[in-house]
Design an enzyme around this catalytic site. Sequence first.
Site: not given
Length: 326
Positions: A20, A134
């Site tokens: 990505c 994260e």
Amino acid sequence: MATETPASRRVLVAKPRGYCAGVDRAVQTVEKALELYGAPIYVRKQIVHNTHVVNTLREKGAIFVEETEEVPEGAIVVFSAHGVAPAVHEEAARRNLRTIDATCPLVTKVHNEAKRFAAKDYDILLIGHEGHEEVEGTSGEAPEHIQLVDGVDGVDKVRVRDPRRVVWLSQTTLSVDETTETVDKLRERFPELIDPPSDDICYATQNRQMAVKEIAREAQLVIVVGSANSSNSKRLVEVALDAGADAAYLVDNATFIRDEWLEGVTTVGVTSGASVPEELVVQVLDHLARRGYDDVHEVETVEENVRFALPHELRRDLRGAAATSS
């Protein structure tokens, strides 16, 4: 009875798949930092969750550490695509480290949402997986306001001060369907639950899940290329099974594929997580072709054209180096 022939075996390859924009940016950040400053370049945690990528960068001179305290004072350290808590930035500043922040801009968006809602004194329900980098980074933005909701089973554990002032945010790499289910259950408890200003699950995660659903409808077996610590890759396996595949497996590379998986299978689906370089997919396709699966069809569900600029610290120094050499 008709017998199966090699020509009847086919492979459906999902598109989009693999890198990505955030991963591409992070990997390029380390590569260009090595070119510009020379080795070693320190990287806090894995720059992205892929064994092949980390090993390749290590061979080029990157040194991966768990915490900034392992980085020599004054050295350069790159923060991974998954983001870090403010305390990490503060520790780096105290140790006079030169930092390059390769946090994915879509993760930074979630950090900013957390800070904004915390400033308004909301309770923030962060949907994500406990221990993921994260989640740790986002939680660190406002630990007194944020509580983790680890899937549907975590909903009943939630306690808030005012059910009229509650917002949900999410880790960017979750299953879209599972997150929707979790939000629905949260809303049963907190009818005035506020949605984030825009979808937190990143475009690439959603696109790859949509693509694997498409191929899983026809494939008896789906092979997902990705590392075991990659959240978005593991979600692709789950989505493939939910979408109808008889079997789905996560493999780091082609050497992990077992021949018994292919017994009686005429259609194999192949995709890869958002941190996986295309060369690993090519190796899987070559492996399958040698076993008679050489009729390959790419199945595209959406076109991706997102690009992210390199971190500003690196762009500044690249411009300076270009000006010096001209």
